[in-house]
Design a protein around this motif. Structure first.
Motif, short mmCIF file in Angstrom:
data_model
loop_
_atom_site.label_atom_id
_atom_site.label_comp_id
_atom_site.label_asym_id
_atom_site.label_seq_id
_atom_site.Cartn_x
_atom_site.Cartn_y
_atom_site.Cartn_z
N ARG A 25 -49.06 4.82 65.47
CA ARG A 25 -50.26 5.52 64.97
C ARG A 25 -49.95 6.12 63.61
N GLY A 26 -50.82 5.87 62.64
CA GLY A 26 -50.60 6.38 61.28
C GLY A 26 -49.75 5.44 60.42
N GLY A 27 -49.19 4.40 61.02
CA GLY A 27 -48.36 3.46 60.26
C GLY A 27 -49.19 2.36 59.62
N ASP A 28 -48.49 1.48 58.93
CA ASP A 28 -49.18 0.44 58.17
C ASP A 28 -49.98 -0.50 59.07
N PHE A 78 -48.98 -0.68 69.38
CA PHE A 78 -48.01 0.37 69.08
C PHE A 78 -46.72 0.11 69.83
N LEU A 79 -45.63 0.02 69.07
CA LEU A 79 -44.37 -0.44 69.63
C LEU A 79 -43.27 0.62 69.53
N ASP A 80 -43.65 1.85 69.25
CA ASP A 80 -42.62 2.88 69.16
C ASP A 80 -42.07 3.21 70.55
N TYR A 81 -40.86 3.69 70.53
CA TYR A 81 -40.15 3.95 71.78
C TYR A 81 -40.91 4.97 72.62
N GLU A 82 -41.60 5.87 71.93
CA GLU A 82 -42.33 6.91 72.65
C GLU A 82 -43.76 6.50 72.97
N SER A 83 -44.11 5.28 72.64
CA SER A 83 -45.49 4.84 72.85
C SER A 83 -45.93 5.14 74.27
#
Lengths: 345, 424
Positions: A256-259, A266-271
């Motif tokens: 979220r907020g990224g390009d 959303f693929l962040d570890y905390e997703s």
């Protein structure tokens, strides 16, 4: 007389305005050559850090065409990193982060390509980026805005040779990955990704730094999140390793907020998604999706867009979009294993 | 005394200038850069080092780039010598997702040039505000799935104007405004794209005085789930959508995908998908030979659409107004429709209507196709028109409620009575 008085006031106002601008030093200007910073001692290409320049590694690093990377952080004197919860450390103003990119040539020599700098400018407390291109003689790296396509033949982790046009990013390319919610930030050195024991070291990296007095407010390490080492199949499940890999290789944009905010993947570890991308249709991938329907099809990597795009080198299809011209075979294999072990639906 | 006045005026002007750093030029930009063909490297470098409030002039001629980018700036103008005169060619694109990428710019205008032949999108404008794209031609000569997705592509923006532009050959939408708020598309043309123009998850949009023809579908208003914002409040009028009958060459989701432009059937004039508060009026919708206007819910393409409902997504179109449009279709479906998954559904509806009612004498599919799915399926209500569909059109063979929930079942019964939906 009154007029003169008014004039004097105007004059003062004018001077104070100009003075204000002068008193505050201007924004930081990156120096012309890497050696100008005196980060290293001796032969520049050996990257031997002088006192105050600390080398570090990441539990799970970004893949860049099998590049050999050296990372350093330079804190201003008497400054420390402050722990204030997960995510990135609080960096003091005037911090440099240095990342050097080299490759192993067919003679097994390390050949320097580029050095990327991040600097936290005291002028506006914002991070700035600059890139330095190494010369042929391997004696110096020059400030280089434009990016470059550099023909190289490199050896991968298994000693296999690949010939490619390495993509050195331009400074806007740097921003693409480093901007979140319109603010430029470092990506790699998050606490969780620093929290491991480097190969050949006996002590946890953060513990070592705490011992050196580089960190303030570091809690007991058990309370600090740790990103799995993506290659460590002894201690970590395929799922954990895959999520770590995606976090580092994809989530600088796919967050979220990224390009890639617009994609909704959303693929962040905390997703919040336990398993991201499952049966999620693409939004604006166009032909990049390869005619496939879903980002992740449980049990079926071959029909998953995530796998398809990581396995491609075509512009418009290849993911990540930048700084990768070769397929990361080992990374793709991990993601394939991760998808294929999900129960089919 | 007079001399003091003059000095004072000078001082005031000087002090104002020093304090505000105001524009020094009548065009409102502080910095002025100008380049000609052959100076591609200088241009790329200039864009990397641009300062706020800069005008970049590109003189007449053809320029060859890999890709270009502009990031984190305020008040930028890229100005060509005219759409036919200044041509930026991106056929050498070797990486990235687009030819020209604009990110985080407050006040961005691009005017008077052609962008062509990138591998990815031609111009993507991401997370920017007060965006103007005018007198821009964005073109792939060959319209197939190898073309990039979008020709002109503002996304996650606020206040967007796309004006006097031409888009051709996009494998998704020629002009695409996504996840934005307050957008105007006017006096534009789009030809040989999958969708001529698409407004997706974009709120408060006006689309007027455009011509979209020769595409698979003329104009789409889509809301998709799982995105950053909801769309709706879209008005489209005085547009001329005609002869949109081409095969759907979108690579992603052409066949079998639940979402996206691959669902647009060849021969579609306007499609509204899951977007609400839409007003379609005074358009000329001519010879789009499947459905002149289709209004469908998220359930039409995904039976699990309800699971995706949240603040950013509501699958059923509400408050759709259709009035005073001029509509015509030809005698038969376009050939391409028979090879397309939703196209086949439209063919099936026409066949079913004619089988049910021989007095139709094998008439064409009515001009307006509605899937007939209402919020009753969410609320358990029984209202006849709970979502305020409002149609005011005089044509015969005007309307079909496709009874989409029952397609394929023995109980399937599409109906053509528009009475409950005529604007009150």
């Amino acid at each position: 007389m009154r007029m003169c008085y008014v004039m004097a006031v105007m004059l003062l106002a004018c001077i104070s305005c100009n003075n204000g601008a002068q008193q505050k030093k201007g924004p930081f200007q990156f120096l012309d050559r890497l050696s100008d910073y005196h980060f290293f001692e001796g032969d520049l290409k050996l990257l031997q850090p002088r006192k105050g320049v600390t080398s570090y590694e990441l539990a799970t690093p970004l893949f860049t065409d099998y590049a050999v990377k050296d990372r350093f952080i330079v804190l201003p004197e008497d400054s420390v990193l402050t722990y204030a919860g997960d995510g990135l450390p609080q960096f003091p103003d005037a911090t440099f982060i240095i990342k050097n990119f080299a490759y192993t040539d067919t003679l097994h020599q390390k050949v320097m390509i580029e050095t990327r700098l991040l600097y936290k400018d005291p002028y506006d407390h914002g991070w700035k980026v600059m890139n330095y291109l190494w010369n042929k003689e391997q004696t110096e790296a020059e400030r280089w805005l434009l990016g470059k396509r550099i023909p190289i033949t490199l050896l991968d982790d298994n000693g296999e040779a690949h010939t490619t046009l390495y993509q050195m990013p331009n400074t806007n390319d740097c921003k693409r990955c480093h901007i979140n919610n319109s603010t430029l930030t470092p990506i790699g050195p998050k606490w969780r990704n620093l929290n491991f024991t480097r190969a050949g070291h006996s002590q946890n990296q953060l513990q070592a730094w705490a011992g050196m007095g580089l960190i303030k407010n570091l809690p007991d390490l058990k309370q600090v999140a740790a990103l799995p080492v993506w290659t460590d199949s002894v201690h970590h499940s395929v799922n954990d390793r895959a999520r770590a890999y995606l976090d580092v290789n994809c989530a600088h944009c796919h967050i979220r907020g990224g390009d890639a905010f617009n994609t909704g993947l959303f693929l962040d570890y905390e997703s919040t998604a336990k398993v991201p991308g499952v049966l999620k249709s693409p939004v604006s991938a166009g032909g990049g999706a390869g005619g496939l329907d879903y980002d992740v099809v449980p049990g079926d990597a071959a029909n998953s867009i995530l796998h398809y795009r990581m396995n491609s080198v075509e512009p418009g299809t290849a993911m990540p979009e930048l700084a990768r011209t070769l397929v990361h075979k080992e990374g793709v294999a991990l993601i394939a294993a991760w998808i294929n072990e999900m129960p089919k639906r | 005394m007079r001399i003091y006045n003059v000095i004072l005026a000078g001082m005031v002007a000087a002090s104002l200038h020093a304090c505000t750093n105001g524009p020094t030029n009548s065009d409102g930009y502080i910095n002025h850069l100008s380049f000609g063909p052959g100076e591609e490297t200088k241009i790329a470098e200039a864009l990397l080092t641009l300062k706020d409030s800069s005008k970049v002039e590109l003189k007449e001629g053809t320029y060859h780039f890999d890709n270009l980018s502009i990031a984190q700036l305020k008040h930028i103008l890229i100005k060509g010598a005219g759409a036919e005169k200044t041509i930026l060619d991106f056929s050498a694109q070797s990486q990235g997702g687009e030819g020209l990428r604009v990110t985080d710019v407050l006040g961005f205008t691009i005017d008077g040039l052609t962008l062509q032949e990138s591998k990815g999108d031609l111009i993507k404008i991401n997370k920017s505000e007060d965006v103007v794209v005018s007198n821009v031609r964005a073109i792939w000569q060959k319209a197939d799935s190898a073309s990039g997705g979008y020709a002109i592509y503002p996304v996650l923006c606020k206040r967007v104007l796309v004006e006097n532009c031409y888009a051709q050959g996009a494998s998704d939408a020629g002009i695409y405004v996504g996840q934005s708020d307050s957008a105007i598309v006017r006096n534009c043309k789009a030809y040989k794209n999958v969708a001529g123009c698409e407004i997706e998850n974009t709120s408060n949009a006006k689309v007027y005085d455009n011509e979209f023809w020769g595409n698979t579908a003329g104009f789409l208003i889509f809301d998709l789930p799982d995105l950053s914002k909801r769309g709706g409040h879209v008005e489209a009028y005085n547009n001329y959508m005609h002869d949109n009958n081409e095969r759907n060459f979108a690579k992603s989701g052409s066949f079998g995908s639940t979402w996206g432009v691959g669902n647009a059937a060849p021969g579609s004039g306007i499609i509204v998908l899951a977007a609400s508060d839409i007003n379609l009026h005074h358009n000329k919708i001519i010879n789009n030979n499947s459905a002149a206007i289709a209004v469908v819910s998220g359930f039409f393409i995904d039976e699990k659409a309800a699971e995706k409902m949240n603040d950013h997504y509501f699958p059923i179109p509400r408050n759709i107004k259709i009035h005073d449009n001029e509509m015509q279709v030809a005698d038969s479906f376009p050939t391409a429709v028979y090879a397309h998954h939703t196209g086949k559904v439209l063919v099936g509806i026409e066949q079913m209507l004619n089988a049910q009612d021989p007095s139709r004498k094998n008439a064409r599919l009515p001009f307006i196709t509605w899937d007939g799915i209402t919020t009753n399926i969410l609320t358990g209500g029984k209202g006849v028109n709970p979502d305020s569909l409002c149609i005011s059109q005089q044509q015969p063979n005007l309307f079909v409620n496709a009874d989409a929930l029952n397609i394929g079942k023995p109980s399937w019964k599409p109906t053509t009575d528009v009475t409950p939906y005529v604007c009150k």
